[in-house]
Scaffold this active site. Structure first.
Site, PDB file in Angstrom:
ATOM      1  N   GLY A  32    -103.141  63.879 131.611  1.00  0.00           N
ATOM      2  CA  GLY A  32    -101.904  63.790 131.077  1.00  0.00           C
ATOM      3  C   GLY A  32    -100.927  63.048 131.616  1.00  0.00           C
ATOM      4  N   ASN A  77    -105.501  67.797 125.626  1.00  0.00           N
ATOM      5  CA  ASN A  77    -104.124  67.103 125.631  1.00  0.00           C
ATOM      6  C   ASN A  77    -104.696  65.804 125.661  1.00  0.00           C
ATOM      7  N   LYS A  87     -96.931  72.002 125.993  1.00  0.00           N
ATOM      8  CA  LYS A  87     -96.021  71.587 125.616  1.00  0.00           C
ATOM      9  C   LYS A  87     -95.055  70.979 124.553  1.00  0.00           C
ATOM     10  N   SER A 121     -89.126  72.965 133.773  1.00  0.00           N
ATOM     11  CA  SER A 121     -88.292  72.162 132.921  1.00  0.00           C
ATOM     12  C   SER A 121     -86.798  71.807 132.773  1.00  0.00           C
ATOM     13  N   TYR A 171     -92.136  77.828 123.900  1.00  0.00           N
ATOM     14  CA  TYR A 171     -92.771  76.875 125.237  1.00  0.00           C
ATOM     15  C   TYR A 171     -91.561  77.170 126.876  1.00  0.00           C
ATOM     16  N   LYS A 212     -92.062  79.059 130.339  1.00  0.00           N
ATOM     17  CA  LYS A 212     -91.094  77.986 131.357  1.00  0.00           C
ATOM     18  C   LYS A 212     -90.507  79.044 132.649  1.00  0.00           C
ATOM     19  N   PHE A 270     -86.594  66.816 133.753  1.00  0.00           N
ATOM     20  CA  PHE A 270     -84.659  66.399 132.729  1.00  0.00           C
ATOM     21  C   PHE A 270     -85.832  65.798 131.571  1.00  0.00           C
ATOM     22  N   ASN A 282     -90.598  64.062 120.514  1.00  0.00           N
ATOM     23  CA  ASN A 282     -88.998  63.639 121.385  1.00  0.00           C
ATOM     24  C   ASN A 282     -89.020  62.054 120.753  1.00  0.00           C
ATOM     25  N   ARG A 291     -79.089  63.223 127.151  1.00  0.00           N
ATOM     26  CA  ARG A 291     -79.594  63.343 128.085  1.00  0.00           C
ATOM     27  C   ARG A 291     -79.624  62.868 128.767  1.00  0.00           C
ATOM     28  N   ARG A 332     -80.959  69.056 114.463  1.00  0.00           N
ATOM     29  CA  ARG A 332     -82.227  70.201 115.040  1.00  0.00           C
ATOM     30  C   ARG A 332     -82.474  71.451 115.530  1.00  0.00           C
TER      31      ARG A 332
HETATM   32  P1  NAD Z   1     -99.895  66.854 129.026  1.00  0.00           P
HETATM   33  O1  NAD Z   1    -100.047  67.209 127.678  1.00  0.00           O
HETATM   34  O2  NAD Z   1    -100.007  64.846 129.043  1.00  0.00           O
HETATM   35  O3  NAD Z   1    -100.380  66.869 130.045  1.00  0.00           O
HETATM   36  C1  NAD Z   1    -100.911  68.436 129.766  1.00  0.00           C
HETATM   37  C2  NAD Z   1    -102.106  68.256 130.549  1.00  0.00           C
HETATM   38  O4  NAD Z   1    -103.133  69.800 130.610  1.00  0.00           O
HETATM   39  C3  NAD Z   1    -102.758  67.729 129.205  1.00  0.00           C
HETATM   40  O5  NAD Z   1    -103.993  66.649 130.066  1.00  0.00           O
HETATM   41  C4  NAD Z   1    -103.716  68.665 128.890  1.00  0.00           C
HETATM   42  O6  NAD Z   1    -105.541  68.387 128.204  1.00  0.00           O
HETATM   43  C5  NAD Z   1    -103.860  69.899 129.499  1.00  0.00           C
HETATM   44  N1  NAD Z   1    -104.344  70.455 129.249  1.00  0.00           N
HETATM   45  C6  NAD Z   1    -103.410  71.673 128.606  1.00  0.00           C
HETATM   46  N2  NAD Z   1    -104.223  73.257 128.805  1.00  0.00           N
HETATM   47  C7  NAD Z   1    -105.018  73.754 129.853  1.00  0.00           C
HETATM   48  C8  NAD Z   1    -105.552  74.382 130.001  1.00  0.00           C
HETATM   49  N3  NAD Z   1    -106.002  75.520 129.205  1.00  0.00           N
HETATM   50  N4  NAD Z   1    -106.869  73.810 130.830  1.00  0.00           N
HETATM   51  C9  NAD Z   1    -106.373  72.652 131.436  1.00  0.00           C
HETATM   52  N5  NAD Z   1    -105.724  71.950 130.770  1.00  0.00           N
HETATM   53  C10 NAD Z   1    -104.731  71.940 130.229  1.00  0.00           C
HETATM   54  O7  NAD Z   1     -97.647  66.380 129.555  1.00  0.00           O
HETATM   55  P2  NAD Z   1     -97.521  65.942 130.144  1.00  0.00           P
HETATM   56  O8  NAD Z   1     -96.019  65.599 129.509  1.00  0.00           O
HETATM   57  O9  NAD Z   1     -97.997  65.139 131.179  1.00  0.00           O
HETATM   58  O10 NAD Z   1     -96.823  67.419 130.837  1.00  0.00           O
HETATM   59  C11 NAD Z   1     -97.327  67.787 131.786  1.00  0.00           C
HETATM   60  C12 NAD Z   1     -96.306  69.296 132.623  1.00  0.00           C
HETATM   61  O11 NAD Z   1     -95.022  68.814 132.941  1.00  0.00           O
HETATM   62  C13 NAD Z   1     -96.600  70.148 131.035  1.00  0.00           C
HETATM   63  O12 NAD Z   1     -96.807  71.351 131.895  1.00  0.00           O
HETATM   64  C14 NAD Z   1     -95.577  70.178 130.899  1.00  0.00           C
HETATM   65  O13 NAD Z   1     -94.719  71.420 130.303  1.00  0.00           O
HETATM   66  C15 NAD Z   1     -94.178  69.904 131.345  1.00  0.00           C
HETATM   67  N6  NAD Z   1     -93.292  69.284 131.258  1.00  0.00           N
HETATM   68  C16 NAD Z   1     -92.724  68.588 130.298  1.00  0.00           C
HETATM   69  C17 NAD Z   1     -92.296  67.586 130.569  1.00  0.00           C
HETATM   70  C18 NAD Z   1     -92.183  66.522 129.138  1.00  0.00           C
HETATM   71  O14 NAD Z   1     -91.367  66.007 128.788  1.00  0.00           O
HETATM   72  N7  NAD Z   1     -93.139  66.030 129.097  1.00  0.00           N
HETATM   73  C19 NAD Z   1     -90.439  67.933 130.041  1.00  0.00           C
HETATM   74  C20 NAD Z   1     -90.451  68.860 131.181  1.00  0.00           C
HETATM   75  C21 NAD Z   1     -91.880  69.932 131.630  1.00  0.00           C
HETATM   76  C1  UD1 Z   2     -87.494  69.311 123.516  1.00  0.00           C
HETATM   77  C2  UD1 Z   2     -86.829  70.318 124.304  1.00  0.00           C
HETATM   78  C3  UD1 Z   2     -87.177  70.708 125.183  1.00  0.00           C
HETATM   79  C4  UD1 Z   2     -88.576  70.216 126.015  1.00  0.00           C
HETATM   80  C5  UD1 Z   2     -88.162  68.654 126.539  1.00  0.00           C
HETATM   81  C6  UD1 Z   2     -89.666  67.408 126.882  1.00  0.00           C
HETATM   82  C7  UD1 Z   2     -86.702  71.123 122.211  1.00  0.00           C
HETATM   83  C8  UD1 Z   2     -84.867  71.539 121.349  1.00  0.00           C
HETATM   84  N1  UD1 Z   2     -86.429  70.637 123.760  1.00  0.00           N
HETATM   85  O1  UD1 Z   2     -86.398  68.261 125.086  1.00  0.00           O
HETATM   86  O2  UD1 Z   2     -87.851  72.091 125.565  1.00  0.00           O
HETATM   87  O3  UD1 Z   2     -89.192  70.396 127.651  1.00  0.00           O
HETATM   88  O4  UD1 Z   2     -88.501  67.757 124.704  1.00  0.00           O
HETATM   89  O5  UD1 Z   2     -90.840  68.054 126.361  1.00  0.00           O
HETATM   90  O6  UD1 Z   2     -86.877  70.244 121.324  1.00  0.00           O
HETATM   91  N2  UD1 Z   2     -83.726  63.294 119.122  1.00  0.00           N
HETATM   92  C9  UD1 Z   2     -83.534  63.016 117.727  1.00  0.00           C
HETATM   93  N3  UD1 Z   2     -84.260  61.991 116.615  1.00  0.00           N
HETATM   94  C10 UD1 Z   2     -85.621  62.509 117.059  1.00  0.00           C
HETATM   95  C11 UD1 Z   2     -86.242  63.020 118.409  1.00  0.00           C
HETATM   96  C12 UD1 Z   2     -85.166  63.826 119.220  1.00  0.00           C
HETATM   97  O7  UD1 Z   2     -81.763  62.245 117.549  1.00  0.00           O
HETATM   98  O8  UD1 Z   2     -86.746  61.668 116.121  1.00  0.00           O
HETATM   99  C13 UD1 Z   2     -82.344  64.029 119.907  1.00  0.00           C
HETATM  100  C14 UD1 Z   2     -82.564  65.187 119.874  1.00  0.00           C
HETATM  101  O9  UD1 Z   2     -81.821  65.597 118.877  1.00  0.00           O
HETATM  102  C15 UD1 Z   2     -81.974  65.078 121.214  1.00  0.00           C
HETATM  103  C16 UD1 Z   2     -82.647  63.539 122.132  1.00  0.00           C
HETATM  104  O10 UD1 Z   2     -82.844  63.340 121.562  1.00  0.00           O
HETATM  105  O11 UD1 Z   2     -80.964  64.913 121.209  1.00  0.00           O
HETATM  106  C17 UD1 Z   2     -83.545  64.082 123.055  1.00  0.00           C
HETATM  107  O12 UD1 Z   2     -84.325  65.029 121.823  1.00  0.00           O
HETATM  108  P1  UD1 Z   2     -85.932  65.276 122.854  1.00  0.00           P
HETATM  109  O13 UD1 Z   2     -86.803  64.105 123.114  1.00  0.00           O
HETATM  110  O14 UD1 Z   2     -86.451  66.195 122.065  1.00  0.00           O
HETATM  111  O15 UD1 Z   2     -85.681  66.558 124.074  1.00  0.00           O
HETATM  112  P2  UD1 Z   2     -84.992  67.191 124.009  1.00  0.00           P
HETATM  113  O16 UD1 Z   2     -84.521  67.768 122.990  1.00  0.00           O
HETATM  114  O17 UD1 Z   2     -84.866  67.120 125.165  1.00  0.00           O
END
Ligand code: NAD
Ligand code: UD1
Length: 339
Positions: A10, A35, A85, A125, A150, A154, A179, A200, A232, A293
């Protein structure tokens, strides 16, 4: 160390594999590709000059499949990224989210302990703070109410891992509270590859800039922030990756349970990010103001001092770097990993 990386194909996993290898560690990836695509791991190997990373297409809920991986490798630690996620999807499919994230982690930690590996770094997270009681957020800030399944997974998995460590002090558990990760590897070969319409902010901006979306909707401009839009703590994914390498120090020092905020400590509003993106890349991002939102909060950024003091880690990249690298990835791969 030899590290099992679950979810290694991922977004964050691929970047972390690179930093782990650069730091001299060995890795094995388990991912069910729900994913992600195998192509991402091929590109990681390329970026590492041809290093072959053993890959198992296994679901972490598959006890037998996972046990086989542990029979073939002796791991010093696991970095556990595997999970679903997408916040909106988790509201629509709560059972699937609880099942995948909770059950998957239960099976993983059980198989780990049966095979004598009791060191884990868990992807948590900032969402666990809910609407934070303190800004900037320190690790002492009480956890808050998560508005979606979700976030609940966590928060609950943090409690589960804490209890497991309390019951058996041989465990070392590092909870990294990320973050807002954005950006991409500077090569533009790996990056974030969301399915369908992005939730996002940054993927929505890059897809708008590349012409896949008409305009960005800015969710609310009446928050109590400097310009009314949500603030953020955006962090470059390569900084996030090096935080995992640094977190191995907490395991080597047998810290037991350790919790770290992983952010830059700087808050940027939605419009700050749009402006920084346009300035860094010389491209326009059309936008319009939309209603707030559901579930969003006004402001969320951290105090990352604990990670610096205990792990020697701090973010190196600024918002311009994040915007440049996100765009470099998007424009070179308008359809992600698909040809
Ligand atoms: P991602 O979806 O790109 O990566 C997650 C990977 O896990 C994927 O490759 C998916 O195929 C794999 N996966 C899901 N369920 C599985 C299962 N049951 N068995 C084996 N593989 C499985 O997401 P990411 O952005 O790289 O996030 C990685 C981790 O960090 C996740 O746990 C996510 O919740 C956490 N996280 C992400 C963010 C973010 O904004 N990206 C923020 C906070 C926490
Ligand atoms: C979101 C998730 C959080 C998750 C994180 C990373 C929610 C409420 N929270 O955080 O649980 O851990 O993503 O995956 O969904 N925004 C816009 N327009 C858009 C998209 C976002 O204005 O099309 C704004 C949002 O309102 C926010 C900021 O951009 O103020 C960041 O948004 P986003 O990237 O979705 O992250 P979080 O909301 O912080």
């Amino acid at each position: 160390m030899k590290i099992l990386v679950t979810g290694g194909a991922g977004f964050i996993g691929t970047h972390t594999l690179i930093e782990l290898h650069k730091a001299g560690h060995e890795t094995v990836v388990v991912d069910n590709l729900v994913n992600s695509q195998k192509e991402s791991l091929k590109r990681v190997s390329e970026l590492l000059g041809g290093v072959e990373i053993p890959f198992y297409q296994v679901d972490i809920r598959d006890r037998e499949g996972l046990t086989k991986v542990f029979q073939e490798h002796k791991f010093d630690a696991c970095i556990h990224f595997a999970g679903l996620k997408a916040v909106g999807e988790s509201v629509a499919k709560p059972l699937e989210y609880y099942e995948n994230n909770m059950s998957g982690t239960f099976v993983l930690i059980d198989v780990m302990r049966q095979n004598g590996c009791k060191n884990i770094i868990f992807s948590s997270s900032a969402t666990v703070y809910g609407d934070p009681a303190i800004i900037p957020i320190t690790e002492e800030c009480p956890k808050g109410h998560c508005t979606n399944p979700y976030g609940q997974t966590k928060s609950m998995l943090e409690e589960v891992l804490t209890d497991v460590q309390k019951a058996d002090p041989e465990w070392n558990v590092v909870l990294l509270r990320y973050f807002n990760p954005i950006g991409a590897h500077k090569s533009g070969r790996i990056g974030e590859n969301p399915n369908g319409i992005p939730n996002n902010l940054m993927p929505y901006i890059t897809q708008t800039a590349v012409g896949k979306r008409q305009e960005l909707g800015v969710f609310g401009n009446d928050y109590p922030t400097h310009d009314g839009t949500g603030v953020r703590d955006y962090i470059h994914v390569v900084d996030l990756a090096t935080a995992h390498v640094a977190a191995l120090k907490a395991i080597a020092e047998k810290k037991g349970l350790a919790i770290y905020n992983i952010g830059t400590g700087h808050g940027y509003s939605v419009l700050d990010v749009v402006n920084a993106f346009e300035k860094a890349n010389g491209v326009k991002v059309p936008y319009s103001i939309k209603p707030r939102r559901a579930g969003d909060i006004a402001t969320c950024y951290c105090n990352p001092a604990k990670a610096l003091a205990e792990l020697g880690w701090e973010a190196q990249y600024g918002i311009e770097d994040m915007c440049r690298d996100s765009w470099n990835w998007q424009k070179n791969n308008p359809n992600g990993y698909e040809a």
